[in-house]
Design an enzyme around this catalytic site. Structure first.
Site, short mmCIF file in Angstrom:
data_model
loop_
_atom_site.label_atom_id
_atom_site.label_comp_id
_atom_site.label_asym_id
_atom_site.label_seq_id
_atom_site.Cartn_x
_atom_site.Cartn_y
_atom_site.Cartn_z
N GLY A 1 -5.57 49.47 4.90
CA GLY A 1 -6.62 49.13 3.94
C GLY A 1 -5.99 48.23 2.90
N ASN B 1 -7.12 46.06 0.91
CA ASN B 1 -7.75 45.87 -0.42
C ASN B 1 -7.08 46.83 -1.40
OD1 ASN B 1 -9.51 44.20 0.91
ND2 ASN B 1 -11.10 45.75 1.12
N ASP B 2 -7.04 48.10 -1.02
CA ASP B 2 -6.40 49.07 -1.91
C ASP B 2 -4.88 48.90 -1.91
OD1 ASP B 2 -8.15 50.81 -3.38
OD2 ASP B 2 -8.96 51.41 -1.44
N HIS C 1 -17.08 44.85 -5.39
CA HIS C 1 -18.07 45.52 -4.54
C HIS C 1 -19.07 44.52 -3.98
CE1 HIS C 1 -21.85 47.72 -3.82
NE2 HIS C 1 -21.03 48.57 -3.24
N CYS D 1 -8.08 46.70 8.23
CA CYS D 1 -9.51 46.60 8.00
C CYS D 1 -9.84 46.13 6.59
CB CYS D 1 -10.21 47.92 8.28
SG CYS D 1 -9.61 49.23 7.21
N ARG E 1 0.84 -1.21 0.00
CA ARG E 1 0.00 0.00 0.00
C ARG E 1 0.86 1.25 0.00
NH1 ARG E 1 -3.32 -3.02 3.96
NH2 ARG E 1 -5.47 -3.02 3.20
C1 PEP Z 1 -9.28 48.77 1.84
O1 PEP Z 1 -8.92 49.38 0.85
O2 PEP Z 1 -8.70 47.78 2.27
C2 PEP Z 1 -10.47 49.18 2.58
C3 PEP Z 1 -10.78 48.63 3.73
O3 PEP Z 1 -11.28 50.12 2.00
P1 PEP Z 1 -12.26 49.84 0.77
O4 PEP Z 1 -12.36 48.37 0.57
O5 PEP Z 1 -13.56 50.46 1.15
O6 PEP Z 1 -11.57 50.56 -0.34
MG MG Z 2 -9.69 51.37 0.49
#
Ligand code: PEP
Ligand code: MG
Length: 890
Positions: A771, A773-774, A453, A837, A93
């Site tokens: 932030g 995301n940005d 979004h 965040c 095995r």
């Molecule tokens: C980010 O950019 O991480 C953020 C928290 O702001 P948003 O997503 O609203 O641009």
């Molecule tokens: Mg942002």
């Protein structure tokens, strides 16, 4: 001297999984603690690695070592390969360091040939049984080792049953089996040009070769990719003396978990078959019996098995998944491993084991896979349900939703208010659709990625969302969508599963979420352990209250633009944007003031005594205006149908304004604090609303803690300018109200320049919040709305990036900037409060990184708060442990 490639079970142990594979290491461990394990040997993963690296050649010395160890096995058992009287029969095995169930190959009954089959018949006084074993071996060997399709063996068997006029295999006589075996051998000769090998040693080496090769078969390669198992690990090969569960009616075979893997209940859970070999249980030819009835059928065996289960659980200190075989009334254990379990069971087992004194609280916290908890926090599809899946998109926000398809946010709001259940379907959503999203059970988009979004808003609201489902062709004019040939019209019912990305026609049965008592208990332990704070991203009092209920210690991000989207606000916001003079704008802004004040009052009250970061307006203004194309269509329609002249003029004026605000690259355009610089009256109004709400709460005897946040800063002077504005408004409110209150002003760090100059930015900031995301978008230069739908797949498939950087923080690039910003910021202000965040704030591996660079808190959507609490505790335990290890090796 050649490397050691082969180990006796007695020479191994549970700590040797990387070398001996999971199965081999556990067989060795069980042997050494005195459990009844058929003896055997293990070929190491190292041998497999060398085999693959050298173009499928056995490493030097391997063959001699195998032969030597087989001799030891033979003498300990008093059996011999190929022996006329007492032949040694073994199973071969695979067993990788990480369990890969069913991915690689197994050969049973090896050692049988035309001679030894006779010995087996004599020794068992059961010729039918011996021949049955032989034909099974030839089938498995033919299939796995010699590459002949299994169905070809099946066809021979079916023909024989037809000839004998019987329905089941076990109705064939010894003579009939002999004919089948001869046919099998002819098949092998025909297909491969070679005879079926009679020499057991040759059979063995051919099988080892096949098992090594199976490490790179398609199934295994795909399984490793999906489960992120490194290709370099290699597999071990376990060669073990056979025991037969199909020898007689006091034989049998089965599989059992020491606890229920679905609920976690402390009770043996499993099944067995009398007079059967392992593959019969899996193949489903006969229906296995529940393990409880073994107590009646074989009481002595059952109590021995129960005792062994107890010992194994105590030894491994975890729930075990155990395979066993009974051969003529003697119990043998063939495998044990930590059992796979649902999230619910994982929590119950961990908490129970702490209460039983088996593991510590830290260990319990480490036992739970945080990502698994997602399933417990959202309504989800009944796993038993049969589903008609028509497409698959990105699993953007977990949970499941069913409802009628609605393509328009206004209609969604209207139907939602009437109490209808619906799924909002859009190519992509914008803040313009928020009112529709609010009333939808779920959101489905054909474009956009995991931080689009739709995805961000849906996760924030805890609503299921599938996005970037490119197979959908949405036609707003016809109010329908197409998936291949299927047409779904507005009003038709669909379901989406935000945990898998599946789009399903019709409704689906669902199961409710809930924080069980054990779950609460585990999270309390996590809170006692962790040092990283956990806040939530929330934009309204309901979400704030929900987040508090899930254990959030404040709000790390309130996106104020979401408040601008409510139906009663949008016309005033548009008035504000479209106004030609400062006076007009100030009028509109003043109308918004009381509304925003109420918003902030509600949120600060829900979070009384806890900090609330409120971000001033961030998105580009055109997001609040109607779509230019839609306006154009409307104007053309009005003109063609002889519409009202003034209305046409107004629409044209609006179109001109919309066009003048439109940007080629809005994410890099007129947004964030740039709005504050060009329209200071908007930021001033928001600050006033925050402080008036604060003053009122203080007056009411509460303890509001507002943190005013300026987005998209690139330069300390921007922040200084806007901070002055905020401070001025605060003094005015204090003076007007006669109430003193406390507040802070800080900034998002979401553009690389702000991170690079964080020491300067910190001069004007009371806090930083990453932030990400940005920051990911701007560091990688990947548009967060387009990358996932367009090219991310290629980056992941080519392994250029290990993970989607919008989901799992890119430590190497974005993380480097964050680390630098933390160091620079704290060089200026040692006590600078720093959080995150972006969406990464709720993702376990990103949370680990945030802990490692010394952030104070992470902030995520309310539904991810429990996951973040647990992940933060796990990180703490792990980093404390490795710190202790570093210390001990000094
Ligand atoms: C980010 O950019 O991480 C953020 C928290 O702001 P948003 O997503 O609203 O641009
Ligand atoms: Mg942002």
């Amino acid at each position: 001297m050649a490397d050691k490639y082969v180990y006796l079970f007695e020479e191994g142990g549970a700590g040797m999984k990387n070398l001996l594979g999971g199965k081999g290491a556990n067989l060795a461990e069980m042997t050494n603690i005195g459990l009844p394990v058929p003896p055997g040997i293990i070929i190491t993963t190292g041998a497999c690695k060398e085999f693959s690296a050298s173009g499928q050649k056995f490493p030097e010395g391997l063959e001699e070592q195998v032969k030597d160890k087989i001799k030891i096995l033979e003498s300990s058992l008093g059996k011999k390969f190929g022996d006329k009287a007492n032949p040694l029969l073994v199973s071969v095995r695979s067993g990788a360091p990480v369990s890969m169930p069913g991915m690689m190959d197994t050969v049973l009954n090896l050692g049988l040939n035309d001679i030894t089959v006779g010995a087996l018949a004599e020794n068992t006084v059961n010729e039918r049984f011996a021949l049955d074993c032989y034909r099974r071996f030839i089938t498995m060997f033919g299939d796995v080792v010699m590459g002949i399709d299994h169905s070809k063996f099946e066809r021979i068997l079916d023909r024989q049953k037809l000839k004998a006029q019987v329905n089941f295999d076990n109705q064939l006589s010894g003579g009939e089996w002999r004919e089948v075996i001869e046919e099998y051998k002819k098949l092998i000769k025909r297909e491969t040009g070679d005879d079926f090998p009679q020499d057991p040693m040759k059979q063995l080496f051919m099988s080892i070769y096949a098992v090594f090769n199976s490490w790179n078969n398609d199934r295994a390669v795909v399984y490793r990719r999906i489960n992120k198992i490194p290709d370099e690990l290699g597999t071990a090969v376990n060669i073990q003396a056979m025991v037969f569960g199909n020898m007689s009616n006091d034989s049998g075979t089965g599989v059992a978990f020491t606890r229920n893997p679905s609920t976690g209940e402390k009770k043996l859970y499993g099944e067995y078959l009398i007079n059967a070999q392992g593959e019969d249980v899996v193949a489903g030819i006969r229906t296995p019996q529940p393990i409880a009835s073994l107590q009646k059928e074989m009481p002595v065996i059952y109590s021995q098995f129960e005792e062994i289960c107890r010992r194994l659980e105590n030894h491994y200190r975890d729930m075990q998944d155990i395979e066993f075989t009974v051969e003529r009334g003697k119990l043998w254990i063939l495998q044990t491993r930590n059992g796979k379990r649902t999230a619910q069971a994982a929590i119950k087992v961990a908490v129970d084991m702490v209460n039983e004194g088996l593991i510590t609280r830290e260990e319990a916290v480490l036992r739970i896979e945080p990502a698994q908890l997602d399933h417990l926090l959202h309504r989800r599809i009944d796993p038993e349900a049969r589903l008609n899946i028509v497409a698959r998109g990105l699993p953007a926000s977990p949970g499941a939703a069913s409802g009628m398809v609605v393509f328009d946010a206004d209609l969604a709001e209207k139907l939602g208010q009437e109490g209808k259940k619906l799924v909002l379907v859009r190519t992509e959503t914008t803040p313009d659709d928020i009112h529709g999203i609010l009333y939808a059970q779920g959101i489905l988009t054909s474009r956009g990625g995991m931080t689009s979004h739709a995805a961000v808003v849906a996760r924030g609201m805890g609503k299921p969302c599938v996005c970037g489902c490119e197979a959908l062709q949405i036609d707003y004019d016809k109010n329908e969508l197409k998936v291949g040939n299927l047409v779904i019209k507005q009003g038709d019912i669909i379901s989406i599963d935000g945990s898998t990305g599946n789009v399903i026609t019709g409704t689906v049965p669902m199961i409710d979420p809930g924080l069980s008592a054990e779950f609460q208990q585990l999270l309390e332990w996590a809170d006692q352990i962790r040092s990283l704070g956990v806040r939530a991203n929330a934009d309204n009092p309901e979400d704030a209250a929900k987040a508090r209920g899930f254990g959030a210690a404040g709000i790390g991000l309130t996106r104020t633009e979401h408040m601008f989207m409510a139906q009663d606000r949008l016309p005033v916001v548009q008035e504000m944007i479209l106004s030609g003079t400062l006076r007009e704008r100030e009028e509109a802004v003043n109308k918004l003031l009381p509304m925003q004040r109420d918003d902030f009052y509600g949120i600060l009250k829900a979070m009384d005594g806890l900090p609330v970061t409120i971000r001033l307006l961030d998105p580009p203004l055109h997001e609040f205006l109607p779509d230019a194309e839609e306006l154009m269509v409307e104007i053309t329609r009005l003109k063609l149908t002889g519409g009202d002249k003034t209305e046409i003029r107004e629409r044209e004026e609006l179109l001109r304004k919309v066009r003048s605000l439109s940007e080629h690259n809005p994410m890099l355009g007129h947004r964030g604090c740039r709005l504050g610089l060009t329209f200071p009256e908007i930021y001033a109004m928001q600050a006033r609303a925050i402080f008036q709400a604060t003053a009122r709460l203080v007056e009411e005897g509460l303890n509001p803690i507002p943190e005013v946040e300026i987005p998209l800063v690139i330069e300390v002077k921007e922040l200084a300018y806007l901070r002055e504005l905020v401070d001025r408004v605060a003094s005015e409110v204090k003076k007007d109200s006669g109430i003193d209150f406390h507040y802070t002003v800080g900034t998002m760090i979401e553009i690389p320049r702000a991170a690079l100059l964080a020491d300067e930015v910190a001069l004007e900031a009371d806090f930083f919040s990453f932030g990400t995301n940005d920051l990911t978008q701007t560091t990688l230069g990947f548009s967060r709305d387009d990358a996932e739908g367009k090219f991310m797949r290629a980056y992941l498939d080519q392994k250029i990036l290990a993970d989607n950087p919008f989901m799992v923080l890119d430590r190497k690039g974005v993380g480097k900037l964050m680390k630098m910003a933390v160091e620079l910021g704290r060089r200026t202000k040692p006590d600078l409060l720093i959080g995150i965040c972006g969406e990464h704030g709720g993702e376990p591996s990103s949370i680990e990184f945030c802990h490692s660079i010394g952030l104070d808190f992470v902030s995520c959507s309310p539904f991810r708060v429990p996951i973040a609490r647990l992940a933060a505790a796990q990180t703490k335990v792990r980093s404390d442990r490795s710190a202790r290890q570093d210390y001990s090796t000094l």
